[in-house]
Write a protein that holds these residues in place. Sequence first.
Motif, PDB file in Angstrom:
ATOM      1  N   GLY A 142      76.348  65.840 -11.150  1.00 24.74           N
ATOM      2  CA  GLY A 142      77.758  65.478 -11.204  1.00 24.74           C
ATOM      3  C   GLY A 142      78.523  65.776  -9.935  1.00 24.74           C
ATOM      4  O   GLY A 142      79.740  65.582  -9.893  1.00 24.74           O
ATOM      5  N   GLU A 197      80.341  61.710 -10.813  1.00 24.96           N
ATOM      6  CA  GLU A 197      79.833  60.956 -11.957  1.00 24.96           C
ATOM      7  C   GLU A 197      79.080  61.889 -12.886  1.00 24.96           C
ATOM      8  O   GLU A 197      78.677  62.984 -12.498  1.00 24.96           O
ATOM      9  CB  GLU A 197      78.892  59.834 -11.492  1.00 24.96           C
ATOM     10  CG  GLU A 197      79.593  58.699 -10.787  1.00 24.96           C
ATOM     11  CD  GLU A 197      78.659  57.523 -10.547  1.00 24.96           C
ATOM     12  OE1 GLU A 197      77.425  57.710 -10.532  1.00 24.96           O
ATOM     13  OE2 GLU A 197      79.178  56.399 -10.377  1.00 24.96           O
ATOM     14  N   THR A 198      78.898  61.434 -14.107  1.00 25.69           N
ATOM     15  CA  THR A 198      78.133  62.187 -15.096  1.00 25.69           C
ATOM     16  C   THR A 198      77.334  61.202 -15.934  1.00 25.69           C
ATOM     17  O   THR A 198      77.586  59.992 -15.902  1.00 25.69           O
ATOM     18  CB  THR A 198      79.065  63.060 -15.968  1.00 25.69           C
ATOM     19  OG1 THR A 198      78.270  63.956 -16.734  1.00 25.69           O
ATOM     20  CG2 THR A 198      79.955  62.220 -16.869  1.00 25.69           C
ATOM     21  N   LYS A 255      83.582  60.680 -13.790  1.00 24.14           N
ATOM     22  CA  LYS A 255      84.131  61.781 -14.588  1.00 24.14           C
ATOM     23  C   LYS A 255      85.587  61.540 -14.947  1.00 24.14           C
ATOM     24  O   LYS A 255      86.126  62.218 -15.811  1.00 24.14           O
ATOM     25  CB  LYS A 255      83.986  63.104 -13.838  1.00 24.14           C
ATOM     26  CG  LYS A 255      82.547  63.578 -13.761  1.00 24.14           C
ATOM     27  CD  LYS A 255      82.458  64.928 -13.102  1.00 24.14           C
ATOM     28  CE  LYS A 255      81.025  65.431 -13.127  1.00 24.14           C
ATOM     29  NZ  LYS A 255      80.917  66.796 -12.603  1.00 24.14           N
ATOM     30  N   ILE A 308      85.107  60.229 -20.844  1.00 27.55           N
ATOM     31  CA  ILE A 308      84.886  61.626 -20.460  1.00 27.55           C
ATOM     32  C   ILE A 308      86.127  62.456 -20.793  1.00 27.55           C
ATOM     33  O   ILE A 308      86.017  63.611 -21.219  1.00 27.55           O
ATOM     34  CB  ILE A 308      84.505  61.725 -18.965  1.00 27.55           C
ATOM     35  CG1 ILE A 308      83.220  60.925 -18.688  1.00 27.55           C
ATOM     36  CG2 ILE A 308      84.328  63.179 -18.541  1.00 27.55           C
ATOM     37  CD1 ILE A 308      82.029  61.279 -19.586  1.00 27.55           C
TER      38      ILE A 308
END
Length: 183
Positions: A12, A16-17, A27, A32
């Motif tokens: 991350g 981003e995840t 994110k 999220i």
Amino acid sequence: MVRIDRVTTRGGDGGETSLGDGTRIAKTDPRIAALGAVDEVNAVIGVLRTHTRHDADADAMLARIQNDLFDLGADLCVPGQNGDRLRMTEGPILRLEAEIEAMRALVPPLRSFVLPGGTDAAAHAHLARVVARRAERDTLAVEAVNPAAAIYLNRLSDHLFLLARLMNDCGAADIVWIPGANR
């Protein structure tokens, strides 16, 4: 069964995840935000449970709710309506509604709005309630979300409101709003 080998993945670090299906998203994505708000209400309920250690019924209700919230998070973390994924269903909503009615029968009707506060336990229940309301709003902002997820969060905030009233000596220690009291 879930298995977590590492907490720090560095995946991350770029903003981003990963979702439950492996999809990478920002994110800052509304999904999220909803997941974070659901996690936050679960954490606040964990704090609230420090006040229910000697009230087995309230603690059991809150323990069930915490588990439901993880189920709700599992639903939110996988877009779509794949049948093989864990999804929020009507069952937990109906349980909350039954518990709401049982608690409502124990407190007198309101004659004014209730201000958050009173006992420490009630104040924490009110905090959990407002975080649940935010989680509901954030969930409604997610595209193609399971409608049961938002309905559950809506009922949860009502549930926590009534629990706060019970924790305020069945409403006797509620702090009521006095319109225009400080004019």
